[in-house]
Design an enzyme around this catalytic site. Structure first.
Site, PDB file in Angstrom:
ATOM      1  N   PRO A 157       7.964  10.742  -0.463  1.00 44.84           N
ATOM      2  CA  PRO A 157       6.721  11.505  -0.650  1.00 44.84           C
ATOM      3  C   PRO A 157       5.493  10.684  -0.210  1.00 44.84           C
ATOM      4  O   PRO A 157       5.423   9.489  -0.489  1.00 44.84           O
ATOM      5  CB  PRO A 157       6.674  11.752  -2.165  1.00 44.84           C
ATOM      6  N   GLY A 214       2.979   6.791  -4.263  1.00 45.01           N
ATOM      7  CA  GLY A 214       3.306   5.493  -4.845  1.00 45.01           C
ATOM      8  C   GLY A 214       4.721   5.043  -4.557  1.00 45.01           C
ATOM      9  O   GLY A 214       5.256   4.174  -5.229  1.00 45.01           O
ATOM     10  N   GLY A 260       5.676   4.012  -1.400  1.00 43.02           N
ATOM     11  CA  GLY A 260       5.699   3.099  -0.255  1.00 43.02           C
ATOM     12  C   GLY A 260       5.998   3.757   1.076  1.00 43.02           C
ATOM     13  O   GLY A 260       6.526   3.106   1.976  1.00 43.02           O
ATOM     14  N   SER A 261       5.616   5.041   1.229  1.00 37.21           N
ATOM     15  CA  SER A 261       5.974   5.719   2.481  1.00 37.21           C
ATOM     16  C   SER A 261       5.369   5.012   3.699  1.00 37.21           C
ATOM     17  O   SER A 261       6.044   4.843   4.717  1.00 37.21           O
ATOM     18  CB  SER A 261       5.561   7.187   2.450  1.00 37.21           C
ATOM     19  N   ALA A 303       4.514   1.803   4.174  1.00 41.78           N
ATOM     20  CA  ALA A 303       5.175   0.536   4.492  1.00 41.78           C
ATOM     21  C   ALA A 303       6.582   0.790   5.032  1.00 41.78           C
ATOM     22  O   ALA A 303       7.034   0.107   5.959  1.00 41.78           O
ATOM     23  CB  ALA A 303       5.232  -0.357   3.252  1.00 41.78           C
ATOM     24  N   ASP A 327       4.361  -3.816  -1.549  1.00 40.42           N
ATOM     25  CA  ASP A 327       5.119  -2.737  -0.895  1.00 40.42           C
ATOM     26  C   ASP A 327       5.911  -3.254   0.304  1.00 40.42           C
ATOM     27  O   ASP A 327       7.116  -3.013   0.424  1.00 40.42           O
ATOM     28  CB  ASP A 327       4.162  -1.634  -0.392  1.00 40.42           C
TER      29      ASP A 327
HETATM   30  O1  PMV Z   1       0.730   3.489  -5.076  1.00 39.61           O
HETATM   31  P1  PMV Z   1       1.458   2.317  -4.581  1.00 39.61           P
HETATM   32  O2  PMV Z   1       2.879   2.234  -4.997  1.00 39.61           O
HETATM   33  O3  PMV Z   1       1.230   2.023  -3.147  1.00 39.61           O
HETATM   34  O4  PMV Z   1       0.980   1.115  -5.443  1.00 39.61           O
HETATM   35  C1  PMV Z   1      -0.196   0.516  -5.391  1.00 39.61           C
HETATM   36  C2  PMV Z   1      -0.041  -0.661  -6.273  1.00 39.61           C
HETATM   37  C3  PMV Z   1      -1.339  -1.345  -6.561  1.00 39.61           C
HETATM   38  O5  PMV Z   1      -1.027  -2.460  -7.372  1.00 39.61           O
HETATM   39  C4  PMV Z   1      -2.255  -0.415  -7.328  1.00 39.61           C
HETATM   40  C5  PMV Z   1      -2.035  -1.798  -5.290  1.00 39.61           C
HETATM   41  C6  PMV Z   1      -1.326  -2.913  -4.567  1.00 39.61           C
HETATM   42  O6  PMV Z   1      -1.666  -3.121  -3.391  1.00 39.61           O
HETATM   43  O7  PMV Z   1      -0.493  -3.631  -5.149  1.00 39.61           O
END
Ligand code: PMV
Length: 315
Positions: free
Chosen positions: A101, A105, A107-108, A110, A152
């Protein structure tokens, strides 16, 4: 000519999101059920440099030369070419698909970067090392969301559970006992860049208070590492609950996330928390293999748009 393909998994953050941006440790695990995939097909009849990018999931079908250099997909390709010291990419079509998705959150961004770099570098006979892939994916993450911690690209490149501290070598976690997570998607898209920037503004206004919250998150992450390494799975659940309470204080939860977390706990999860940037995207619940179906049903009844059951295997 043969086609070259590579995939990269999604990921979720188990502990330490946001605090990790401020130097505290975090733990993330790959989610192998969802993946980004890149396929490179060479077209020897076309002029060198005629590189076509097809990414149907985001409605993109274009020439590389028509994309701005800082477009995340173009940036991946140029960075990979420069790491391979190649000035002209042979004519090819790079097809990118993903069932991770977007802005949830997982990691799509990366994962897409890692898959493209691996497929392209292998196809050109210069496979990039994991270290190079992770570093270049990090540089693309900077374009996606400004000040990424680097978690990520690390977890997705190595596809193993990681203990991560910004600026330090990543550590692969030794998982003593397998455990099961249910991931619940609120369906609310929440771009990481916005949430990270809001937290940054709040930290600028109330630095001391936020530093204390980040310290508390860091201590939870350190305890969680120990629990994973010695196989104390039950105590992971309460650490997840504590981490979620702190994320609420950091102001990154939302009614949808809190609703799903509550539903999972009521249905018998050992613990639950939001995962990733927050305000939307996904939450995770620690479950037993017997309770996972019940918790999935509870999440769906509470409005989850999609659920994934994933097992973190002992290694
Ligand atoms: O939403 P995600 O899984 O890309 O997570 C971001 C995680 C944070 O700690 C909020 C930002 C980061 O770069 O680590």
């Amino acid at each position: 000519m043969p086609a070259y393909s590579a995939t990269a998994p999604g990921k979720i953050i188990l502990f330490g999101e946001h605090a990790v941006v401020y130097g505290r440790p975090a733990i993330a695990v790959p989610v192998l059920q969802v993946r980004a995939k890149a396929i490179v097909n060479f077209d020897p009849r076309s002029a060198p440099g005629r590189v076509i990018i097809r990414a149907p999931d985001i409605g993109l079908d274009t020439m590389l030369s028509d994309l701005p250099e800082n477009h995340p997909l173009a940036a991946v390709i140029w960075k990979a070419a420069s790491a391979m010291k190649i000035s002209h990419i042979p004519a090819c079509t790079i097809r990118v698909t993903s069932n991770i998705p977007i802005a949830g959150g997982m990691g799509s961004g990366a994962a897409v970067s890692v898959a493209i770099m691996r497929a392209l570098s292998a196809s050109l006979g210069h496979p990039l090392s994991d270290e190079q892939v992770s570093k270049l994916a990090y540089e693309v993450e900077v374009i996606h969301h400004g000040t990424p911690s680097g978690i990520d690209n690390s977890v997705i490149t190595y596809a193993k559970p990681v203990y991560f501290e910004k600026g330090k070598m990543i550590q692969i976690l030794q998982v003593k006992r397998s455990f099961t997570l249910v991931i619940g998607d609120t369906g609310v898209q929440s771009p990481t860049v916005n949430v990270v920037s809001d937290v940054h503004n709040a930290w600028e206004k109330a630095g001391e208070q936020f530093e204390r919250l980040f310290d508390a998150v860091g201590a939870i992450t350190a305890s969680a590492r120990n629990a994973i390494e010695v196989g104390l799975i039950d105590s992971l659940g309460s650490l997840m609950n504590e981490n979620h309470a702190l994320l609420r204080k950091i102001s990154v939860s939302s009614p949808e996330l809190d609703g799903l977390v509550e539903a999972a706990r009521t249905a018998g999860a050992l613990g639950a928390k939001l995962s990733g940037a927050g305000r939307g995207g996904n939450m995770i619940a620690l479950v037993t293999s017997e309770s996972s179906d019940k918790i999935v049903r509870a999440l769906v009844n509470a409005g989850a748009m999609r659920t994934i059951i994933t097992e973190i295997h002992a290694i």
